[in-house]
Design a protein around this motif. Sequence first.
Motif, PDB file in Angstrom:
ATOM      1  N   ARG A  64       0.830  -1.207   0.000  1.00  0.00           N
ATOM      2  CA  ARG A  64       0.000   0.000   0.000  1.00  0.00           C
ATOM      3  C   ARG A  64       0.862   1.254   0.000  1.00  0.00           C
ATOM      4  N   LEU A  65       1.884   1.270   0.848  1.00  0.00           N
ATOM      5  CA  LEU A  65       2.786   2.421   0.886  1.00  0.00           C
ATOM      6  C   LEU A  65       3.524   2.569  -0.435  1.00  0.00           C
ATOM      7  N   LEU A  66       3.885   1.452  -1.025  1.00  0.00           N
ATOM      8  CA  LEU A  66       4.582   1.470  -2.314  1.00  0.00           C
ATOM      9  C   LEU A  66       3.699   2.092  -3.388  1.00  0.00           C
ATOM     10  N   ALA A  67       2.420   1.708  -3.394  1.00  0.00           N
ATOM     11  CA  ALA A  67       1.491   2.237  -4.392  1.00  0.00           C
ATOM     12  C   ALA A  67       1.217   3.720  -4.160  1.00  0.00           C
ATOM     13  N   GLU A  68       1.227   4.144  -2.910  1.00  0.00           N
ATOM     14  CA  GLU A  68       0.916   5.539  -2.596  1.00  0.00           C
ATOM     15  C   GLU A  68       2.060   6.497  -2.904  1.00  0.00           C
ATOM     16  N   GLY A  69       3.302   6.038  -2.672  1.00  0.00           N
ATOM     17  CA  GLY A  69       4.403   6.987  -2.830  1.00  0.00           C
ATOM     18  C   GLY A  69       5.696   6.424  -3.366  1.00  0.00           C
ATOM     19  N   GLY A  70       5.681   5.187  -3.871  1.00  0.00           N
ATOM     20  CA  GLY A  70       6.900   4.601  -4.401  1.00  0.00           C
ATOM     21  C   GLY A  70       7.815   4.089  -3.304  1.00  0.00           C
ATOM     22  N   GLY A  71       9.001   3.653  -3.707  1.00  0.00           N
ATOM     23  CA  GLY A  71       9.929   3.041  -2.770  1.00  0.00           C
ATOM     24  C   GLY A  71      10.359   3.952  -1.640  1.00  0.00           C
ATOM     25  N   ASP A  72      10.490   5.247  -1.891  1.00  0.00           N
ATOM     26  CA  ASP A  72      10.922   6.176  -0.845  1.00  0.00           C
ATOM     27  C   ASP A  72       9.881   6.333   0.256  1.00  0.00           C
ATOM     28  N   HIS A  73       8.657   5.915  -0.018  1.00  0.00           N
ATOM     29  CA  HIS A  73       7.578   6.044   0.954  1.00  0.00           C
ATOM     30  C   HIS A  73       7.543   4.861   1.926  1.00  0.00           C
ATOM     31  N   VAL A  74       8.304   3.821   1.621  1.00  0.00           N
ATOM     32  CA  VAL A  74       8.307   2.610   2.444  1.00  0.00           C
ATOM     33  C   VAL A  74       9.398   2.714   3.504  1.00  0.00           C
ATOM     34  N   SER A  75       9.010   2.583   4.756  1.00  0.00           N
ATOM     35  CA  SER A  75       9.969   2.558   5.861  1.00  0.00           C
ATOM     36  C   SER A  75       9.455   1.580   6.905  1.00  0.00           C
ATOM     37  N   GLU A 145       5.739  -6.163 -15.763  1.00  0.00           N
ATOM     38  CA  GLU A 145       4.850  -5.109 -16.253  1.00  0.00           C
ATOM     39  C   GLU A 145       3.816  -4.708 -15.208  1.00  0.00           C
ATOM     40  N   GLY A 146       3.394  -5.650 -14.387  1.00  0.00           N
ATOM     41  CA  GLY A 146       2.407  -5.342 -13.372  1.00  0.00           C
ATOM     42  C   GLY A 146       2.992  -4.803 -12.084  1.00  0.00           C
ATOM     43  N   ASN A 147       4.322  -4.865 -11.956  1.00  0.00           N
ATOM     44  CA  ASN A 147       4.967  -4.478 -10.697  1.00  0.00           C
ATOM     45  C   ASN A 147       6.209  -3.626 -10.933  1.00  0.00           C
ATOM     46  N   ALA A 148       6.121  -2.716 -11.868  1.00  0.00           N
ATOM     47  CA  ALA A 148       7.273  -1.879 -12.203  1.00  0.00           C
ATOM     48  C   ALA A 148       7.722  -1.025 -11.024  1.00  0.00           C
ATOM     49  N   ILE A 149       6.774  -0.531 -10.235  1.00  0.00           N
ATOM     50  CA  ILE A 149       7.132   0.294  -9.080  1.00  0.00           C
ATOM     51  C   ILE A 149       7.894  -0.536  -8.055  1.00  0.00           C
ATOM     52  N   LEU A 150       7.421  -1.747  -7.806  1.00  0.00           N
ATOM     53  CA  LEU A 150       8.108  -2.639  -6.872  1.00  0.00           C
ATOM     54  C   LEU A 150       9.504  -2.973  -7.369  1.00  0.00           C
ATOM     55  N   LEU A 151       9.643  -3.277  -8.649  1.00  0.00           N
ATOM     56  CA  LEU A 151      10.961  -3.607  -9.195  1.00  0.00           C
ATOM     57  C   LEU A 151      11.927  -2.434  -9.052  1.00  0.00           C
ATOM     58  N   ALA A 152      11.439  -1.232  -9.305  1.00  0.00           N
ATOM     59  CA  ALA A 152      12.303  -0.056  -9.189  1.00  0.00           C
ATOM     60  C   ALA A 152      12.753   0.142  -7.740  1.00  0.00           C
ATOM     61  N   ALA A 153      11.829  -0.011  -6.785  1.00  0.00           N
ATOM     62  CA  ALA A 153      12.179   0.141  -5.375  1.00  0.00           C
ATOM     63  C   ALA A 153      13.112  -0.976  -4.924  1.00  0.00           C
TER      64      ALA A 153
END
Length: 254
Positions: A64-75, A145-153
């Motif tokens: 959820r945090l990843l979807a809201e703000g990308g990898g930098d939002h996850v702590s 393709e479905g998890n590009a944000i996760l892969l980048a983080a």
Amino acid sequence: MTDGRTEQLDATRDRAEQVGASRDRAEQVGASRDRTERVDAGGGRVERGDAARNRVAVLRATERLLAEGGGDHVSIDRVAALAGVGKGTVFRRFGSRAGLLQALLEERSKDLREAVTDGPPPLGPGAPARDRLLAFLDGLGAIAEGNAILLAAHEQACAEDKYDDPSYRSWHGHLSALIAEARPELDAGFVAHALLAVFDGALIRHVTPPEDPRRFTRSVRSLALALLGDGAAGEGEDGRHLRAEVAARVPEDR
């Protein structure tokens, strides 16, 4: 002789130490509870119900945090607060922010991993190496393709030990074995690294227009065919069905 200020400081310090000791005892109890396992009917070890629920809650909070703000939002702090668990629980189970992202990526690639070992061909055992390799890249492409944000983080958080990452090791080992079987004259390990290098979250998002969501996977497939040389198997009906099935089952973060 001590003055009133010194006594006050000593009392404050004593209270802080008592609070810290209580917190340590609570963490120790929690650690013991998390480590407790039960034995299933087959004699194997399975995860306790509360530990399993905590794990799911933590991973859902992470995505959820990843979807809201990308990898930098996850702590660790944000994940623990959103999941409703103690920060120590997250540390004990996942170790770090990188550990959280590794676990989430492993979860999202679980179906593909199981299909490779136990599923029907061409993804599972029994098909020619070329067919299995192309089917695997199709499945991995759907996940990417479905998890590009996760892969980048994940790429950013795990940059220092990327090649020791559990998912990467699994993917690389499978690709290397198939490449060695299909083209024994190639440096299979290097070619596998070269193929996996393009599975970059930022690149995927950059080259994938909204009107063509499967462009990345098609391009990876073309690259693999070029590396393998003439005679590589076509996709076939089984490959198309497999790619559609994997894509439908993969959770997306974008």
